[in-house]
Design an enzyme around this catalytic site. Sequence first.
Site, PDB file in Angstrom:
ATOM      1  N   ILE A  39      20.195   0.890   0.583  1.00  0.00           N
ATOM      2  CA  ILE A  39      19.928  -0.088  -0.469  1.00  0.00           C
ATOM      3  C   ILE A  39      21.180  -0.283  -1.323  1.00  0.00           C
ATOM      4  O   ILE A  39      21.582  -1.412  -1.618  1.00  0.00           O
ATOM      5  CB  ILE A  39      18.728   0.337  -1.334  1.00  0.00           C
ATOM      6  CG1 ILE A  39      17.443   0.322  -0.498  1.00  0.00           C
ATOM      7  CG2 ILE A  39      18.574  -0.588  -2.543  1.00  0.00           C
ATOM      8  CD1 ILE A  39      16.220   0.862  -1.218  1.00  0.00           C
ATOM      9  N   ASP A  65      25.324  10.609  -5.822  1.00  0.00           N
ATOM     10  CA  ASP A  65      24.613  11.009  -4.608  1.00  0.00           C
ATOM     11  C   ASP A  65      24.720  12.529  -4.482  1.00  0.00           C
ATOM     12  O   ASP A  65      25.400  13.182  -5.287  1.00  0.00           O
ATOM     13  CB  ASP A  65      25.168  10.296  -3.361  1.00  0.00           C
ATOM     14  CG  ASP A  65      24.052   9.962  -2.362  1.00  0.00           C
ATOM     15  OD1 ASP A  65      23.269  10.877  -2.043  1.00  0.00           O
ATOM     16  OD2 ASP A  65      23.959   8.806  -1.921  1.00  0.00           O
ATOM     17  N   ARG A 121       2.428   7.533   0.985  1.00  0.00           N
ATOM     18  CA  ARG A 121       3.139   7.594  -0.297  1.00  0.00           C
ATOM     19  C   ARG A 121       2.996   8.960  -0.960  1.00  0.00           C
ATOM     20  O   ARG A 121       3.924   9.456  -1.603  1.00  0.00           O
ATOM     21  CB  ARG A 121       2.607   6.513  -1.237  1.00  0.00           C
ATOM     22  CG  ARG A 121       3.033   5.126  -0.871  1.00  0.00           C
ATOM     23  CD  ARG A 121       2.346   4.118  -1.757  1.00  0.00           C
ATOM     24  NE  ARG A 121       2.594   4.384  -3.158  1.00  0.00           N
ATOM     25  CZ  ARG A 121       3.706   4.066  -3.792  1.00  0.00           C
ATOM     26  NH1 ARG A 121       4.675   3.456  -3.150  1.00  0.00           N
ATOM     27  NH2 ARG A 121       3.846   4.322  -5.076  1.00  0.00           N
ATOM     28  N   ASN A 128       9.818  13.826  -4.326  1.00  0.00           N
ATOM     29  CA  ASN A 128      10.683  13.022  -5.192  1.00  0.00           C
ATOM     30  C   ASN A 128      10.504  13.257  -6.685  1.00  0.00           C
ATOM     31  O   ASN A 128      11.413  12.973  -7.463  1.00  0.00           O
ATOM     32  CB  ASN A 128      10.471  11.537  -4.884  1.00  0.00           C
ATOM     33  CG  ASN A 128      11.132  11.138  -3.580  1.00  0.00           C
ATOM     34  OD1 ASN A 128      12.131  11.723  -3.182  1.00  0.00           O
ATOM     35  ND2 ASN A 128      10.578  10.154  -2.897  1.00  0.00           N
ATOM     36  N   VAL A 152      13.721   2.445  -8.426  1.00  0.00           N
ATOM     37  CA  VAL A 152      13.504   1.808  -7.124  1.00  0.00           C
ATOM     38  C   VAL A 152      12.917   2.812  -6.137  1.00  0.00           C
ATOM     39  O   VAL A 152      12.065   2.483  -5.323  1.00  0.00           O
ATOM     40  CB  VAL A 152      14.816   1.224  -6.576  1.00  0.00           C
ATOM     41  CG1 VAL A 152      14.629   0.626  -5.185  1.00  0.00           C
ATOM     42  CG2 VAL A 152      15.373   0.169  -7.536  1.00  0.00           C
ATOM     43  N   ASP A 182       7.902  -7.011  -4.221  1.00  0.00           N
ATOM     44  CA  ASP A 182       6.570  -7.497  -3.854  1.00  0.00           C
ATOM     45  C   ASP A 182       6.375  -8.940  -4.305  1.00  0.00           C
ATOM     46  O   ASP A 182       5.802  -9.763  -3.587  1.00  0.00           O
ATOM     47  CB  ASP A 182       5.500  -6.596  -4.460  1.00  0.00           C
ATOM     48  CG  ASP A 182       5.717  -5.140  -4.101  1.00  0.00           C
ATOM     49  OD1 ASP A 182       5.756  -4.836  -2.905  1.00  0.00           O
ATOM     50  OD2 ASP A 182       5.878  -4.313  -5.017  1.00  0.00           O
ATOM     51  N   ARG A 185       8.295 -11.145  -1.966  1.00  0.00           N
ATOM     52  CA  ARG A 185       7.558 -11.252  -0.704  1.00  0.00           C
ATOM     53  C   ARG A 185       6.395 -12.236  -0.833  1.00  0.00           C
ATOM     54  O   ARG A 185       6.153 -13.063   0.051  1.00  0.00           O
ATOM     55  CB  ARG A 185       7.028  -9.880  -0.299  1.00  0.00           C
ATOM     56  CG  ARG A 185       8.091  -8.906   0.191  1.00  0.00           C
ATOM     57  CD  ARG A 185       7.565  -7.479   0.252  1.00  0.00           C
ATOM     58  NE  ARG A 185       8.492  -6.589   0.952  1.00  0.00           N
ATOM     59  CZ  ARG A 185       8.422  -5.265   0.922  1.00  0.00           C
ATOM     60  NH1 ARG A 185       7.460  -4.665   0.217  1.00  0.00           N
ATOM     61  NH2 ARG A 185       9.296  -4.526   1.586  1.00  0.00           N
ATOM     62  N   HIS A 210       3.324  -0.196  -6.894  1.00  0.00           N
ATOM     63  CA  HIS A 210       4.116  -0.622  -5.725  1.00  0.00           C
ATOM     64  C   HIS A 210       3.653   0.225  -4.540  1.00  0.00           C
ATOM     65  O   HIS A 210       4.285   1.204  -4.145  1.00  0.00           O
ATOM     66  CB  HIS A 210       5.609  -0.428  -5.984  1.00  0.00           C
ATOM     67  CG  HIS A 210       6.457  -0.710  -4.780  1.00  0.00           C
ATOM     68  ND1 HIS A 210       6.490  -1.938  -4.161  1.00  0.00           N
ATOM     69  CD2 HIS A 210       7.285   0.083  -4.063  1.00  0.00           C
ATOM     70  CE1 HIS A 210       7.314  -1.890  -3.127  1.00  0.00           C
ATOM     71  NE2 HIS A 210       7.805  -0.662  -3.042  1.00  0.00           N
TER      72      HIS A 210
END
Length: 354
Positions: A39, A65, A121, A128, A152, A182, A185, A210
């Site tokens: 991304i 990172d 999810r 995470n 994100v 979304d 989309r 989301h």
Amino acid sequence: MPIWCCAASAPTETHVVSEVVVIMAEPIRVVVTGAAGQIAYSLLYQIASGAVFGPQQPVFLHLLDIAPMMGVLEGVVMELADCALPLLAGVLPTANPEEAFKDVAAAFLVGAMPRKEGMERKDLLAANVRIFKEQGQALDKVARKDVKVLVVGNPANTNALICSKYAPSIPKENFTAMTRLDQNRAQSQLAAKIGVPVKDVKRVIIWGNHSSTQFPDASNAVAIVGGAQKSVSEIINDDAYLKGAFVTTVQKRGAAVIAARKMSSALSAAKAASDHMRDWFLGTEDRWVSMGVVSDGSYGTPRDVVYSFPVTVTNGKWKIVEGLTISDFARQMLDATGKELVEEKQEALDVCKD
């Protein structure tokens, strides 16, 4: 590792364009996490080229990172240098969150364990949530107190909530989750159905999480057809489609992309992140955009979860669109996605206690 820099406090630059003097603003510091990932690879160019903060706003990029990705990140830094972007004042690659978040005005929290084919999810949540707890603590310690934070990395809504919880000195309204992908989309699906350019479809709403429980809502959407603005519901005239295939296509689009390319959405996610932050900084005028924000209970939604609403933005402040009619069908959809967010919140808080 290569670094070039221009301090954020450096003097402003003056350029002469066709005898018109243009004063360049001082650079703002912008952090992107997961900066060596897919991304970010699309997102960084958009930020550094002026597509997000405007054509006169220099940026100083902080790239975060994990340590094993520093070699890859070095290549990204090289490519940014090779782009010779006039607005890019400097780049700081790092694996240290406190160094990455120091004095930033905008934060794109992209880095997270990616969702893979067949993954639910909830599988992502435990992996995470600790990342976003740590990043919240670092933001709280070293970022500007007016920093605008866009999450994100999935599960984005709950990650944003946890990040905010661990950054108590930064206002809750400064933490948002991305549901713009979304919305994009949904606009694209409706535009294709009607046969108009996507820019001519407006006021599509994404409610809730989301996730596959989100509610893409076309009941307030309008489209320009033959030079006149008309209701999307009237144009399509197919209630079964608008409550069925349209909703499920948007809900499952991320999974469909993973099934097709064996990786999660990257190009479209980067574009949506750019759209979200651009509108947050520069404003929406009368356009509605979907953003995951801390709920105040509007439209009967659960409080204190990060829930996607239609909002407008003025002077960097978002405001939930008020006074919309919620049908019985919409009520069921809003409640279902709200229930999932309440459950995710509790699971996340339990993880943070470990």
